[in-house]
Design a protein around this motif. Structure first.
Motif, short mmCIF file in Angstrom:
data_model
loop_
_atom_site.label_atom_id
_atom_site.label_comp_id
_atom_site.label_asym_id
_atom_site.label_seq_id
_atom_site.Cartn_x
_atom_site.Cartn_y
_atom_site.Cartn_z
N THR A 119 0.86 -1.19 0.00
CA THR A 119 0.00 0.00 0.00
C THR A 119 0.90 1.23 0.00
N THR A 120 0.59 2.16 -0.90
CA THR A 120 1.41 3.36 -1.00
C THR A 120 1.43 4.14 0.31
N THR A 121 2.55 4.80 0.53
CA THR A 121 2.70 5.68 1.68
C THR A 121 3.03 7.08 1.16
N LEU A 122 2.70 8.07 1.96
CA LEU A 122 3.02 9.47 1.65
C LEU A 122 2.50 9.90 0.29
N ARG A 123 1.27 9.49 -0.01
CA ARG A 123 0.53 9.89 -1.22
C ARG A 123 -0.85 10.36 -0.77
N THR A 124 -1.50 11.21 -1.57
CA THR A 124 -2.79 11.77 -1.18
C THR A 124 -3.96 10.80 -1.34
N ALA A 125 -3.68 9.62 -1.84
CA ALA A 125 -4.66 8.53 -1.89
C ALA A 125 -3.89 7.23 -1.68
N TYR A 126 -4.51 6.27 -1.04
CA TYR A 126 -3.88 4.98 -0.83
C TYR A 126 -4.15 4.07 -2.01
N VAL A 127 -3.08 3.52 -2.56
CA VAL A 127 -3.15 2.58 -3.67
C VAL A 127 -2.61 1.25 -3.15
N GLU A 128 -3.39 0.21 -3.30
CA GLU A 128 -3.04 -1.12 -2.80
C GLU A 128 -2.76 -2.04 -3.98
N VAL A 129 -1.70 -2.82 -3.88
CA VAL A 129 -1.36 -3.80 -4.91
C VAL A 129 -1.21 -5.16 -4.23
N ASP A 130 -2.01 -6.12 -4.67
CA ASP A 130 -1.90 -7.49 -4.17
C ASP A 130 -1.10 -8.29 -5.19
N LEU A 131 0.00 -8.85 -4.72
CA LEU A 131 0.89 -9.63 -5.57
C LEU A 131 0.73 -11.10 -5.20
N PRO A 132 0.06 -11.88 -6.08
CA PRO A 132 -0.16 -13.30 -5.77
C PRO A 132 1.16 -14.05 -5.62
N LYS A 133 1.12 -15.09 -4.86
CA LYS A 133 2.29 -15.94 -4.62
C LYS A 133 2.97 -16.35 -5.93
N ALA A 134 2.18 -16.62 -6.97
CA ALA A 134 2.72 -17.06 -8.26
C ALA A 134 3.54 -15.98 -8.96
N HIS A 135 3.42 -14.73 -8.53
CA HIS A 135 4.15 -13.63 -9.19
C HIS A 135 5.15 -12.96 -8.25
N THR A 136 5.60 -13.65 -7.24
CA THR A 136 6.51 -13.02 -6.27
C THR A 136 7.98 -13.17 -6.63
N ALA A 137 8.33 -13.99 -7.58
CA ALA A 137 9.74 -14.27 -7.88
C ALA A 137 10.51 -13.05 -8.39
N ASP A 138 9.84 -12.08 -8.98
CA ASP A 138 10.53 -10.93 -9.55
C ASP A 138 10.66 -9.76 -8.58
N GLY A 139 10.45 -10.01 -7.30
CA GLY A 139 10.64 -8.96 -6.31
C GLY A 139 9.78 -7.74 -6.55
N LEU A 140 10.43 -6.58 -6.67
CA LEU A 140 9.72 -5.31 -6.79
C LEU A 140 9.39 -4.91 -8.23
N ALA A 141 9.65 -5.77 -9.21
CA ALA A 141 9.41 -5.41 -10.60
C ALA A 141 7.98 -4.90 -10.84
N PRO A 142 6.94 -5.54 -10.30
CA PRO A 142 5.59 -5.00 -10.53
C PRO A 142 5.42 -3.58 -9.97
N LEU A 143 5.99 -3.32 -8.79
CA LEU A 143 5.86 -1.99 -8.19
C LEU A 143 6.63 -0.96 -9.01
N ALA A 144 7.79 -1.34 -9.52
CA ALA A 144 8.56 -0.43 -10.36
C ALA A 144 7.80 -0.11 -11.64
N ASP A 145 7.09 -1.09 -12.20
CA ASP A 145 6.28 -0.85 -13.40
C ASP A 145 5.11 0.10 -13.12
N LEU A 146 4.57 0.04 -11.91
CA LEU A 146 3.41 0.87 -11.55
C LEU A 146 3.81 2.26 -11.05
N ALA A 147 5.04 2.41 -10.59
CA ALA A 147 5.48 3.67 -9.97
C ALA A 147 5.30 4.90 -10.86
N PRO A 148 5.66 4.88 -12.14
CA PRO A 148 5.48 6.10 -12.94
C PRO A 148 4.02 6.58 -12.98
#
Length: 160
Positions: A119-148
């Motif tokens: 869940t995002t911190t220090l943003r004016t709205a909370y954005v939550e991302v659920d990463l299923p167990k099957a997609h955890t091998a790439d670490g933070l790659a999904p968050l990096a893709d969503l960050a921009p």
């Protein structure tokens, strides 16, 4: 959440933690509860929906049911994003884990099934991302893709 009060995990530490979760899951199609934010936050979330990437971690967009500008998904089992969620109670815990991906801070919550919720911190709205167990091998790659998109649509600040 102020990042200096929380333990931040480094990328290698998080990658090991996520890799330890393993892989396997199946679903019949993504579903997600649609948040009910106030009008100001809903507008930010609608703007976020317009700038979200077509792919996350190499996975094509696969939005959950019911369809909403406040939710999005990628892959199967789906990485699910929900915008306008309430502030997680765990953000009050000074020992809560946090991570940063491409200048966006996230509260990290490991779920009982081996998946992760961010869940995002220090943003004016909370954005939550659920990463299923099957997609955890790439670490933070999904968050990096969503960050921009998060940085473009959800301003820095404290959500009310």
């Amino acid at each position: 959440m102020h990042s200096s009060r929380h333990r931040l995990l480094t990328l290698p530490t998080l990658a090991l933690l996520i890799a330890a979760a393993g892989c396997s899951s199946s679903d019949d199609g993504p579903r997600a509860a649609v948040p009910s934010p106030d009008a100001k936050v809903a507008k930010l979330c609608q703007n976020l929906d317009k700038v979200l990437p077509r792919t996350v971690d190499g996975l094509d967009r696969n939005d959950p049911e019911p369809r909403s500008a406040l939710t999005a998904g990628w892959g199967s089992p789906a990485i699910i994003l929900r915008c306008g969620v309430p502030r997680p109670a765990q953000m009050n815990d000074p020992e809560a884990d946090g991570v940063e991906a491409d200048d966006v801070g996230w509260l990290l919550q490991k779920q009982d099934d081996g998946s992760f919720r961010f869940t995002t911190t220090l943003r004016t709205a909370y954005v939550e991302v659920d990463l299923p167990k099957a997609h955890t091998a790439d670490g933070l790659a999904p968050l990096a893709d969503l960050a921009p998109a998060v940085k473009k649509a959800i301003p820095d600040g404290i959500a009310s």
